[in-house]
Design a protein around this motif. Structure first.
Motif, mmCIF file in Angstrom:
data_model
loop_
_atom_site.group_PDB
_atom_site.id
_atom_site.type_symbol
_atom_site.label_atom_id
_atom_site.label_comp_id
_atom_site.label_asym_id
_atom_site.label_seq_id
_atom_site.Cartn_x
_atom_site.Cartn_y
_atom_site.Cartn_z
ATOM 1 N N SER A 181 -5.736 4.175 2.611
ATOM 2 C CA SER A 181 -6.144 3.480 1.397
ATOM 3 C C SER A 181 -7.573 3.861 1.027
ATOM 4 C CB SER A 181 -6.049 1.962 1.610
ATOM 5 O OG SER A 181 -7.031 1.548 2.529
ATOM 6 N N SER A 205 -2.189 2.973 7.866
ATOM 7 C CA SER A 205 -0.932 2.423 8.355
ATOM 8 C C SER A 205 0.071 3.556 8.464
ATOM 9 C CB SER A 205 -0.397 1.325 7.423
ATOM 10 O OG SER A 205 -0.096 1.868 6.152
ATOM 11 N N ALA A 213 1.370 4.727 -2.761
ATOM 12 C CA ALA A 213 0.992 6.061 -2.319
ATOM 13 C C ALA A 213 2.019 7.067 -2.811
ATOM 14 C CB ALA A 213 0.896 6.099 -0.794
ATOM 15 N N ILE A 230 -0.389 6.398 5.815
ATOM 16 C CA ILE A 230 -0.915 6.010 4.513
ATOM 17 C C ILE A 230 -2.380 5.645 4.686
ATOM 18 C CG2 ILE A 230 -0.714 4.398 2.581
ATOM 19 C CD1 ILE A 230 1.661 6.232 2.848
ATOM 20 N N ALA A 264 3.483 5.332 7.679
ATOM 21 C CA ALA A 264 4.459 5.323 6.595
ATOM 22 C C ALA A 264 5.857 5.258 7.164
ATOM 23 C CB ALA A 264 4.303 6.572 5.730
ATOM 24 N N MET A 321 0.818 -1.194 0.000
ATOM 25 C CA MET A 321 0.000 0.000 0.000
ATOM 26 C C MET A 321 0.858 1.251 0.000
ATOM 27 S SD MET A 321 -3.119 0.947 2.558
ATOM 28 C CE MET A 321 -2.130 1.120 4.022
ATOM 29 N N GLU A 322 1.990 1.225 0.742
ATOM 30 C CA GLU A 322 2.832 2.407 0.833
ATOM 31 C C GLU A 322 3.520 2.704 -0.487
ATOM 32 O OE1 GLU A 322 6.535 4.138 3.498
ATOM 33 O OE2 GLU A 322 5.433 2.354 4.126
ATOM 34 N N THR A 323 3.932 1.670 -1.217
ATOM 35 C CA THR A 323 4.628 1.900 -2.474
ATOM 36 C C THR A 323 3.702 2.506 -3.511
ATOM 37 O OG1 THR A 323 4.133 -0.353 -3.209
ATOM 38 C CG2 THR A 323 6.202 -0.008 -2.029
ATOM 39 N N ALA A 363 -8.622 9.342 -1.613
ATOM 40 C CA ALA A 363 -7.974 8.112 -2.059
ATOM 41 C C ALA A 363 -8.885 7.297 -2.960
ATOM 42 C CB ALA A 363 -7.564 7.284 -0.833
ATOM 43 N N ASP A 365 3.421 11.078 -3.739
ATOM 44 C CA ASP A 365 3.462 12.356 -3.043
ATOM 45 C C ASP A 365 2.379 13.306 -3.539
ATOM 46 O OD1 ASP A 365 5.576 11.560 -1.501
ATOM 47 O OD2 ASP A 365 7.081 12.278 -2.914
ATOM 48 N N ARG A 368 -0.579 9.440 0.695
ATOM 49 C CA ARG A 368 0.309 9.722 1.821
ATOM 50 C C ARG A 368 -0.142 11.016 2.489
ATOM 51 N NH1 ARG A 368 5.576 7.924 2.214
ATOM 52 N NH2 ARG A 368 5.533 7.488 -0.018
ATOM 53 N N PRO A 382 -3.851 4.368 -2.649
ATOM 54 C CA PRO A 382 -3.562 4.979 -1.338
ATOM 55 C C PRO A 382 -2.928 6.357 -1.496
ATOM 56 C CG PRO A 382 -2.747 2.723 -1.450
ATOM 57 C CD PRO A 382 -3.110 3.112 -2.853
#
Length: 479
Positions: free
Chosen positions: A76, A82, A6, A74, A84, A2-4, A53, A8, A61, A59
């Motif tokens: 979703s 979650s 998201a 982060i 980051a 999920m973070e990858t 989102a 900027d 950030r 997701p």
């Protein structure tokens, strides 16, 4: 994963305040939020962020800001949250210059890999085709052992190589489980079911609480000194006593050791009597007798019902002329150490007085308060210099002192922006000046609750409470 996903973009900032307000800014567009409480503000903020989102189909950030600090989360499209993890990108040039460290050794209970046959063949001993490879403790069983044959190279009475003693093994987990966040965005998200780790600021606060919550073997005496009046000695005594009593639960007394009349009784709650240190000294023989009961001390001290410590007042008889002697300090200290674990002593302005010098003799930790005014700071410096020049125990106290610098009240009363900045700059200058000469320096922000009337810990602003907790922890580290 999920973070990858998201990115900027869009740039989202979320602010959570303790007064039931907040703000979500999405690509420069502000969305103010007002709600009944912090949880409702967070719910509305998450709704706005989740809608964004969902519109993007990925997701997003979010940079968060709250009284506890800043962070990254982060969010979703389905509302999952979650924390980051900031990614530090290392250039090839940096990789080429990174220092090389030794590889970590295996953990004690971790299985080690059995030596290879090639490694065994490289030894000087001749190869024995019947020799089995050695078995290490916890390693996989070799073919020979699986077939029931004892290894020829290990005598029956000899311990296998690598086997550890049961005395060196434990199944207990020594590291405590990290409790989820309770403050700011992280805490609010944890209460909604998203378990978040505490911020560095919250972890630091927990460590300070742990420090002041300890119980030390034997009593501890703190002396709060500055030869200049108006240096914040009495508020310092009250705040340190309140924090120690609240967090440690240990019996704590604040003692006004002014040689004549002090002001500690004016800034604290009075009990149902008018007794002072002189009355305690007069009754010392009874209080120190084997038949004396712990509750009898209540006839001489004044309990602080909200902050949980007691106050031993100085003599407040306007017509009296008695000055406390060194012998009387010894007697009072002997009584108080019988009934209390922690003693925090207020003091007068005369470092030459007999009761002042005898107080220093009993002191375990020195605290020097100073307001951010140059004459108070100079008086604090001279106080430390006097103790240092006396050598021995006095000099050791000076070297390990904790200096507490409080911002000036005059600038705050003027409410001028320039005056406020000058007050902060002056507090910083004075703190920096003391730092090389003592063990710790702590700065305290201005708080109107410390200016007039009885002092109560709960009446302070959160930032002031946090600063005093840090000061108490710095002091307690000297115990």
């Amino acid at each position: 994963m999920m973070e990858t996903q998201a990115l900027d973009f869009p740039k989202i900032n979320a602010v959570l305040r303790t007064n039931g307000t907040g703000e979500v800014t999405i690509n420069g567009t502000s969305h103010p939020i007002e709600a009944a409480d912090e949880a409702a503000v967070l719910t509305d903020a998450l709704r706005l962020i989740t809608e964004t989102a969902a519109q993007l189909g990925r997701p997003v950030r979010v940079s968060t800001t709250d009284p506890d600090g800043q962070g990254l989360i982060i969010v979703s499209p389905d509302g999952a949250v979650s924390e980051a993890t900031p990614i530090k990108r290392t250039s090839r040039r940096e990789q080429d210059t990174l220092p090389v460290t030794d590889a970590p050794s295996p953990a004690p209970a971790q299985a080690t890999t059995a030596p290879t046959r090639e490694a065994l063949q490289s030894e000087e001993a001749p190869e024995d085709p019947t020799r089995a490879e050695p078995v290490t403790f916890g390693a996989a069983v070799t073919d020979a052992a699986a077939q029931g044959a004892a290894p020829a190279s290990i005598p029956a009475a000899e311990e296998p190589a690598g086997r550890r003693s049961l005395k060196d093994t434990s199944f207990l987990i020594s590291t405590p489980v990290l409790q989820p966040a309770t403050r700011g965005w992280r805490g609010a998200l944890s209460r909604l079911g998203f378990r978040m780790d505490p911020s560095p600021e919250e972890l630091a606060e927990r460590e300070d609480i742990r420090t002041v919550s300890q119980h030390w073997p034997g009593p501890r005496t703190v002396a709060v000194v500055n030869r200049k009046g108006g240096a914040n000695k009495t508020p310092t005594v009250v705040m340190l006593s309140a924090i120690l009593a609240r967090y440690s639960g240990a019996a704590t007394v604040a003692w006004d050791n002014n040689e004549s009349q002090g002001t500690l009784g004016w800034r604290t709650e009075q009990g149902s009597h008018n007794n002072s240190v002189l009355d305690l000294i007069d009754s010392s023989q009874a209080l120190l007798s084997p038949s004396a009961q712990a509750a009898e001390i209540a006839r001489f001290v004044h309990h602080q019902t909200s902050d949980k410590f007691d106050v031993l007042r100085s003599d407040e008889n306007d017509e009296g002329d008695h000055e406390v002697t060194a012998e009387e300090v010894d007697i009072a200290h002997q009584v108080l150490t019988r009934y209390y674990r922690l003693i925090v002593m207020d003091s007068g302005n005369t470092a030459r007085a007999a009761n002042w010098r005898r107080m220093i003799h009993h002191t375990n930790q020195l605290v020097v308060p100073v307001t951010a005014i140059e004459d108070r700071a100079e008086a604090a410096r001279l106080t430390l210099q006097t103790l240092e020049s006396r050598g021995g125990h006095d000099a050791e106290l000076a070297r390990n002192a904790v200096v507490i610098v409080s911002e000036s009240t005059d600038a705050k009363r003027s409410m001028s922006g320039d005056a406020l900045k000058r007050a902060k700059d002056e507090a910083r200058r004075i703190a920096d000046g003391f730092a090389p000469h003592v063990r710790a320096v702590v700065r305290i922000p201005y708080d109107p609750a410390l200016v007039n009337g009885p002092i109560r810990y709960e009446a302070l602003q959160p930032a002031t409470q946090r600063a005093w907790l840090a000061a108490a922890a710095a002091m307690a580290k000297g115990f």
